[in-house]
Design a protein around this motif. Structure first.
Motif, PDB file in Angstrom:
ATOM      1  N   GLU A   3       0.837  -1.203   0.000  1.00 44.91           N
ATOM      2  CA  GLU A   3       0.000   0.000   0.000  1.00 44.91           C
ATOM      3  C   GLU A   3       0.867   1.246   0.000  1.00 44.91           C
ATOM      4  O   GLU A   3       1.930   1.257   0.604  1.00 44.91           O
ATOM      5  CB  GLU A   3      -0.870  -0.016   1.252  1.00 44.91           C
ATOM      6  N   LYS A   4       0.356   2.292  -0.672  1.00 44.01           N
ATOM      7  CA  LYS A   4       1.115   3.538  -0.762  1.00 44.01           C
ATOM      8  C   LYS A   4       1.184   4.201   0.619  1.00 44.01           C
ATOM      9  O   LYS A   4       0.192   4.248   1.341  1.00 44.01           O
ATOM     10  CB  LYS A   4       0.396   4.472  -1.745  1.00 44.01           C
ATOM     11  N   THR A   6       2.584   7.782   2.357  1.00 47.58           N
ATOM     12  CA  THR A   6       3.198   9.103   2.174  1.00 47.58           C
ATOM     13  C   THR A   6       3.629   9.628   3.529  1.00 47.58           C
ATOM     14  O   THR A   6       2.847   9.587   4.490  1.00 47.58           O
ATOM     15  CB  THR A   6       2.170  10.076   1.545  1.00 47.58           C
TER      16      THR A   6
END
Ligand code: ADP
Ligand code: MG
Length: 343
Positions: A3-4, A6
């Motif tokens: 999963e991304k 940030t």
């Protein structure tokens, strides 16, 4: 596929706030100004209501080895009153949310409230509520202040105009230097507990760090002189950062002059002692709680003899050009270092 993720550091504190702001729209016509100013502006009968919140966390905003609890309570109120002042408003009420562990005694909590009471008396504010919770680590104090401003007298960040004169109150950089002195004395004490801290010479700077004041006096004086600034913000993150907020919100450019930026003589000397450029402290040191505002040139006469208001530059129409003319007559861009808690 992973999963991304940030990192918040990629956005920074202000980027995060922008993101929240753009993902919410205001639904009520009474919400006149939401996220993005020193306080929210809410339609409320004959006047405007102002609302602001400020949170102080142990180990992030203060260190209890040199921050007396009473001063902490006082400062937490000041940080909020200062945001009401920045809207040209008068504070009326606060609510206090406090979280702490069993490391804190009743006497310790009493001390926090002694400071809060003292600020409530000085700024004529009523404590009207709050919340209390246990905390797994450290002390947290979050205050919300309510204030009022007459319609048309509110001072937003977004209304500075070309040719306006840029003003700051008091002096800048002292609170940051006070913190440097306290940090140094703490290190000396940790290495050699026999040593007594030598703070007398730095009394003003340490006082600016531990027991700041909000400039309600200036708000009252501006009213007496019938001056409504065209824009205003309080200086909690450093002059450069606040100037860039004004630039961005108002869509204007800023030019200031290094030799006009007010720095206390003792702060200047102490900066040199710490091998920091004094102007860097004034531009990027935080927690001065002074006011930064712009006035129409026609109001200059009314303020020009005020002993505690300094005229440091002017507003022009290119928002990409936010600069300082140094003492050596070179132009340098203004950069926000401020206090970015996520970096
Ligand atoms: P100040 O330095 O004047 O206290 P901040 O930089 O803390 O202002 O906040 C800027 C603006 O963003 C304010 O309008 C504040 O109410 C809003 N804000 C800050 N944090 C949040 C958040 N987590 N959610 C929504 N609004 C926020
Ligand atoms: Mg503010």
């Amino acid at each position: 596929m992973a999963e991304k993720r940030t990192e918040i550091t990629d956005l920074g504190e202000f980027g995060l706030i922008e993101r929240v702001k753009s993902s919410f729209s205001l639904q009520n016509s009474t919400s006149l100004v939401g996220i993005g100013d020193d306080a929210a502006l809410i339609a409320c009968g004959e006047e405007y209501l102002l609302v602001t919140t400020d949170m102080l966390l142990e180990s992030v905003h203060f260190d209890l080895s040199y921050m007396p609890l009473q001063h902490l309570g006082y400062k937490a109120v000041v940080a909020n009153v200062s945001d009401i002042a920045a809207m040209n408003g008068k504070p009326g009420q606060i609510t206090v949310a406090l979280a702490f562990s069993n490391r804190f005694s009743l006497e310790a909590i009493d001390s926090v409230y002694d400071g809060i009471r003292s600020a409530c008396e000085n700024y004529k504010v009523d404590l009207v509520g709050g919340d209390t919770s246990a905390s797994a680590s450290g002390l947290v104090i979050s205050i919300t202040a309510l204030g009022r401003v007459s319609k048309g007298k509110e001072t937003l960040r977004s209304t500075a105009k070309m040719n306006d004169i840029i003003c700051v109150t008091g002096d800048l950089g002292a609170a940051y230097l006070g913190l440097q002195v306290l940090e140094r004395e703490k290190q000396v004490f940790l290495t050699n507990p026999e040593m007594q801290p030598d703070l007398e010479k730095y009394e003003y700077l340490v006082g600016r760090q531990l027991r700041p004041e909000a400039r309600m006096d200036i708000v009252h004086e501006l009213a007496d002189k019938e001056v409504v600034p065209t824009a205003m913000i309080d200086i909690s993150d450093g002059l450069a950062s606040e100037l860039l907020h004004l630039s961005k919100s108002s869509g204007v450019g800023i030019k200031i002059f290094e030799d006009k930026v007010p720095i206390d003589a003792g702060a200047f000397e102490t900066a040199i002692e710490f091998k920091i450029d004094p102007i860097t402290c004034a531009l990027n040191g935080g927690e001065d709680y002074e006011l930064l505002f712009t006035i129409a040139p026609s109001d200059y006469e009314k303020l020009k003899n005020h002993p505690d208001i300094h005229f440091i530059g002017h507003v022009h129409n290119n928002p990409q050009q936010n600069v300082m003319l140094t003492k050596q007559e070179t132009i340098v861009p203004l950069k926000a270092q401020g206090w970015n808690h996520f970096s």
